[in-house]
Motif scaffolding. Structure first.
Motif, mmCIF file in Angstrom:
data_model
loop_
_atom_site.group_PDB
_atom_site.id
_atom_site.type_symbol
_atom_site.label_atom_id
_atom_site.label_comp_id
_atom_site.label_asym_id
_atom_site.label_seq_id
_atom_site.Cartn_x
_atom_site.Cartn_y
_atom_site.Cartn_z
ATOM 1 N N GLN A 160 -3.667 0.516 2.683
ATOM 2 C CA GLN A 160 -2.838 0.069 3.800
ATOM 3 C C GLN A 160 -2.398 1.272 4.616
ATOM 4 O O GLN A 160 -2.019 2.306 4.055
ATOM 5 N N SER A 176 2.192 6.357 7.011
ATOM 6 C CA SER A 176 2.069 6.249 5.553
ATOM 7 C C SER A 176 0.768 5.542 5.218
ATOM 8 O O SER A 176 0.341 4.623 5.926
ATOM 9 N N ARG A 178 -0.915 3.739 1.806
ATOM 10 C CA ARG A 178 -0.770 3.315 0.406
ATOM 11 C C ARG A 178 -2.147 2.991 -0.158
ATOM 12 O O ARG A 178 -2.905 2.191 0.419
ATOM 13 N N LYS A 180 -4.106 1.599 -3.529
ATOM 14 C CA LYS A 180 -4.016 0.927 -4.824
ATOM 15 C C LYS A 180 -5.396 0.911 -5.467
ATOM 16 O O LYS A 180 -6.385 0.551 -4.819
ATOM 17 N N GLY A 261 3.529 4.996 -6.159
ATOM 18 C CA GLY A 261 3.895 3.732 -5.549
ATOM 19 C C GLY A 261 4.943 2.990 -6.357
ATOM 20 O O GLY A 261 5.227 3.333 -7.515
ATOM 21 N N GLU A 337 -1.119 3.292 -8.088
ATOM 22 C CA GLU A 337 -0.701 3.114 -6.701
ATOM 23 C C GLU A 337 -0.038 4.395 -6.220
ATOM 24 O O GLU A 337 0.805 4.971 -6.931
ATOM 25 N N ASP A 339 1.476 6.598 -2.545
ATOM 26 C CA ASP A 339 1.876 6.611 -1.139
ATOM 27 C C ASP A 339 1.685 8.017 -0.584
ATOM 28 O O ASP A 339 2.256 8.978 -1.107
ATOM 29 N N VAL A 341 2.235 10.293 2.728
ATOM 30 C CA VAL A 341 3.120 10.234 3.892
ATOM 31 C C VAL A 341 2.944 11.489 4.736
ATOM 32 O O VAL A 341 3.007 12.619 4.219
ATOM 33 N N THR A 358 8.199 5.230 2.183
ATOM 34 C CA THR A 358 7.532 5.040 0.896
ATOM 35 C C THR A 358 8.210 3.908 0.133
ATOM 36 O O THR A 358 9.200 3.327 0.564
ATOM 37 N N LEU A 362 8.354 0.882 2.403
ATOM 38 C CA LEU A 362 6.993 0.767 2.925
ATOM 39 C C LEU A 362 6.432 -0.619 2.655
ATOM 40 O O LEU A 362 5.725 -1.194 3.508
ATOM 41 N N THR A 363 6.706 -1.157 1.479
ATOM 42 C CA THR A 363 6.253 -2.520 1.163
ATOM 43 C C THR A 363 6.788 -3.522 2.169
ATOM 44 O O THR A 363 6.057 -4.386 2.676
#
Length: 444
Positions: A160, A176, A178, A180, A261, A337, A339, A341, A358, A362-363
């Motif tokens: 993402q 950012s 992310r 996974k 993450g 996971e 992040d 940045v 983060t 971030l989610t």
């Protein structure tokens, strides 16, 4: 008039015009002079074309403002669009829309599989030879958000990208990414079978691992420089790490951070291993060969450590002086996971800004952007009159993926291309030589 006088008069009239006709040598001189003039004209034309190459109308640049110079594309627009997934030839990469960009790229591989080296199973450029089950953007708004999924045999990766800006950020804003990593359905089935076999034999089952190579480069190859590990070298991720810092003419001072993450436990993040390599590239051609350079570095490290304790495909943890390319290897068991940045003006409230880019923040931000995409898509491209036998949800999802891949696969290129205008048998050799291979310089 007497007959003799009349005869003399007629004779004189007949002889008059014949006396004015030029001789044969005169006519030859005139023809030679005319031919000489023609030869000189052709020679002059050839010399002129040699010094001033002719550009056919079909490849003559349009005398109009560049699109990026139009009023619609003001400074705010340029700032918002500076960063993007403009490296369309990679599975995932980012860059700035500048002639000497900052570049981000990703690779991944199995660090315990010899085929990583023997069969070149390092994923980087999007190639059919890699035989991924699927890959592509499932959401991308063309501006500030994107999500893509890649199914690669036993592994599944989800990436993402979220862009944001604040009063503390500078030109281009912050972003950012992310990442996974997990096992695919086939990978989980294989893992379960291996676990059962190991249990029957009384052995501890081996958990699958994946290595990510995250690289960042400043394309000012002669003057650019990045500082690796500004806060000191880390061998494990733990609570997070500042990987890089630097200063760029386009974005000013910046820093790059890697954090675990929100789905990663403290125990798991402490087990994540970090390795690195810093290089001083001389030109962009070496960046094109980066996958081969990484494979060579991993192989040399494996040979140095030997086979005791299993295969170790690690970067050598060294850096050349004044690197302009930094590569970080992040190795973990799956699922995992992370992040990544990027912050501009890291000296301005970085302790408060970093948490907002983060983790749970971030989610939440990614969920908002995805919801905005879905709402706008439904408004702009409503799906109506779908036959009963057709899955409407599948039609909508496929349509979103098609649009997202169109937007997410747009690139940004600076340079020149050769243009062929076809046959030129009608032209002289000089014109033909100047015509073929004409280069157009462009900056889209």
């Amino acid at each position: 008039m007497s007959p003799k006088a009349a005869v003399k008069s007629v004779t004189a009239k007949r002889k008059g015009p014949q006396a004015k006709r030029p001789s044969g040598s005169g006519r030859t001189s005139r023809l030679l002079a005319l031919g000489l003039v023609q030869v000189l004209a052709v020679a002059a034309f050839a010399v002129y074309r040699a010094w001033v190459p002719w550009t056919p109308p079909e490849i003559t640049p349009l005398k109009a403002p560049l699109m990026k110079e139009l009023a619609e594309y003001d400074q705010q627009y340029k700032s918002n669009m500076l960063w993007g997934s403009y490296r369309s030839g990679l599975y995932f990469g980012m860059r700035t829309r500048t002639s000497r960009p900052l570049l981000l790229g990703t690779m991944w591989f199995d660090p315990e599989d010899p085929a990583t080296i023997t069969q070149q199973r390092i994923r980087h450029e999007a190639q059919q030879e890699d035989k991924l089950d699927s890959y592509g953007w499932v959401r991308h708004d063309g501006r500030s958000y994107g999500r893509q999924q890649m199914l690669d045999g036993d592994y599944q990766l989800t990436i993402q990208m979220v862009k944001s800006s604040s009063s503390d950020s500078s030109y281009g804003g912050d972003w950012s990414v992310r990442i996974k990593t997990d096992l695919s359905e086939a990978g989980r089935a294989r893992q379960q079978a291996a676990k059962e076999a190991a249990g029957a034999a009384g052995h501890k089952p081996r958990r699958r691992k994946v290595s990510l190579l995250l690289y960042f480069a400043d394309a000012h190859w002669r003057t650019g420089q990045v500082e690796m590990w500004p806060q000191g070298t880390q061998a494990k991720l733990e609570q997070g790490a500042e990987l890089l810092s630097g200063k760029n003419a386009g974005v000013g001072p910046w820093s790059l951070h890697l954090l675990p993450g929100p789905s990663v436990s403290a125990k798991s993040s402490a087990a994540v291993k970090l390795h690195y390599l810093g290089m001083r590239l001389q030109d962009g051609q070496q960046l094109v060969q980066l996958k081969q350079l990484m494979a060579q570095a991993l192989l040399e490290t494996a040979r140095r450590h030997g086979s005791e304790g299993g295969l170790k495909l690690w970067l050598p943890d060294i850096s050349q002086p004044r690197p302009n390319l930094a590569v970080f290897q992040v190795t973990s068991t799956v699922p995992a996971e992370f992040d990544l940045v990027f912050m501009t003006r890291p000296d301005r409230n970085s302790q408060q800004r970093l948490p907002a880019l983060t983790g749970a923040s971030l989610t939440k931000l990614a969920a908002e952007r995805e919801s905005q995409f879905d709402e706008r898509f439904s408004l702009m491209f409503p799906v109506n009159n779908v036959p009963a036998r057709v899955d409407e949800a599948a039609v909508v999802e496929t349509s979103k993926a098609a649009l997202s891949n169109l937007l997410g696969s747009m690139g940004y290129f600076v340079g020149s291309s050769k243009v062929s205008s076809g046959a030129c048998s009608w032209a002289s050799a000089v014109i033909c030589q100047n015509l073929h291979g004409t280069s157009l310089t462009y900056m889209v």
